[in-house]
Enzyme design. Structure first.
Site, PDB file in Angstrom:
ATOM      1  N   LYS A 108       0.840  -1.203   0.000  1.00 48.98           N
ATOM      2  CA  LYS A 108       0.000   0.000   0.000  1.00 48.98           C
ATOM      3  C   LYS A 108       0.870   1.246   0.000  1.00 48.98           C
ATOM      4  O   LYS A 108       1.775   1.384   0.831  1.00 48.98           O
ATOM      5  CB  LYS A 108      -0.911   0.016   1.230  1.00 48.98           C
TER       6      LYS A 108
ATOM      7  N   ASP B 174      -3.705   4.234  -1.652  1.00 52.69           N
ATOM      8  CA  ASP B 174      -4.658   4.708  -0.634  1.00 52.69           C
ATOM      9  C   ASP B 174      -4.664   6.236  -0.667  1.00 52.69           C
ATOM     10  O   ASP B 174      -4.134   6.896   0.221  1.00 52.69           O
ATOM     11  CB  ASP B 174      -4.229   4.179   0.738  1.00 52.69           C
TER      12      ASP B 174
ATOM     13  N   LYS C  55      -7.539   8.140  -1.136  1.00 47.94           N
ATOM     14  CA  LYS C  55      -8.807   8.676  -0.595  1.00 47.94           C
ATOM     15  C   LYS C  55      -9.284   9.903  -1.369  1.00 47.94           C
ATOM     16  O   LYS C  55      -9.475  10.995  -0.828  1.00 47.94           O
ATOM     17  CB  LYS C  55      -8.651   9.020   0.891  1.00 47.94           C
TER      18      LYS C  55
ATOM     19  N   THR D  91     -11.748   6.264  10.642  1.00 47.05           N
ATOM     20  CA  THR D  91     -11.788   5.720  12.005  1.00 47.05           C
ATOM     21  C   THR D  91     -11.377   6.763  13.043  1.00 47.05           C
ATOM     22  O   THR D  91     -11.541   6.544  14.231  1.00 47.05           O
ATOM     23  CB  THR D  91     -10.897   4.470  12.129  1.00 47.05           C
TER      24      THR D  91
ATOM     25  N   GLY E 196       0.739  -2.269   8.752  1.00 45.31           N
ATOM     26  CA  GLY E 196       1.816  -1.289   8.616  1.00 45.31           C
ATOM     27  C   GLY E 196       2.959  -1.585   9.557  1.00 45.31           C
ATOM     28  O   GLY E 196       3.815  -2.425   9.282  1.00 45.31           O
TER      29      GLY E 196
END
Ligand code: C5P
Length: 233
Positions: free
Chosen positions: A36, A63, A65, A118, A208
């Site tokens: 990622k 990633d 977004k 989150t 990660g």
């Protein structure tokens, strides 16, 4: 111990430079096939790193977004397809998701909706003007994601259980917040072990720091792959 990568494991390259990111991939070797790249690497060569990883036979999750007007999201997604990536995140708002689906047409890029970050709780969502709390907003946005034709969503392991119960098994759930038993949880609030997250309905795990900050990233990745092997795809 198996050295074969599990295609359900995605290692997040959360480091400041593409050189450091590449070094992690070299240290990990065959134990991981999916990486990622996030916003930290995007402005410092992230797309070149994507092409390099694709050239090395790896899968790549961007990633980024995306969140903008539909015309811009569609054009950005089209530009992104040129890098050969496999997964891309956009915010799970219907016009954004529909634009990303239009922009990836003709490529193998799969789109994931980010439902609710989150870092937001119910009080923050209320402050921002949302009528729904986090749980209800996650479920509403999963429904909208499926209507918009994206390939899946990003969700915690905890959310995955309810999402699967309500919406079935026919889409991707990519789950961060994964910690092998006994690992440092860092700033993550709700974590799950690799086996638990898969059992709760995740199709892919994003890991990660347990790998990229490990003294021996290859051994850390292999231990996670071993744990995943207990839960068949
Ligand atoms: O180091 P750690 O395993 O906590 O990294 C998790 C990765 O997943 C990071 O790249 C983080 O930005 C990402 N992520 C997350 N929670 C989300 C969405 C993405 O932790 N809801």
């Amino acid at each position: 111990m198996s050295h074969t990568a599990d295609p359900r494991l995605i290692v997040a390259l959360d480091v400041p430079t593409t050189d450091q990111a590449w070094s992690i991939t070299q240290a990990v070797g065959d134990a991981v096939s999916f990486y990622k790249i996030g916003l930290q690497l995007l402005p410092v060569g992230g797309m070149d790193l994507c092409r390099r990883l694709k050239g090395a036979g790896k899968d790549v999750f961007l990633d980024f977004k995306l969140h903008d007007i539909p015309a811009t999201v569609e054009k950005a997604t089209r530009s992104i397809t040129a890098g050969g990536a496999d997964l891309l995140t956009v915010h799970a708002e219907p016009p954004v998701m529909r634009a990303a689906v239009a922009g990836r047409e003709g490529s193998k890029l799969r789109i994931l909706g980010v439902t609710v970050l989150t870092s937001y709780d119910d009080a923050m969502l209320a402050e921002m003007g949302y009528a729904y709390g986090a749980r209800d907003l996650v479920l509403r946005r999963v429904e909208q994601a499926l209507e918009a034709g994206v390939d899946g969503v990003v969700a915690s392991a905890h959310e995955a259980t309810e999402i699967r119960q309500r919406f079935g098994d026919d889409f991707l759930i990519v789950t961060p917040g994964i910690r092998p038993a006994g690992a440092d949880i860092g700033d993550q609030k709700r974590v799950a072990t690799p086996a638990a997250a898969l059992a709760q309905g995740a199709t892919h795990l994003v890991v990660g720091r347990p790998v990229n900050a490990a003294e021996d990233p290859a051994a850390a990745a292999r231990a996670i792959v071993e744990e995943m092997a207990g839960v068949p795809a």
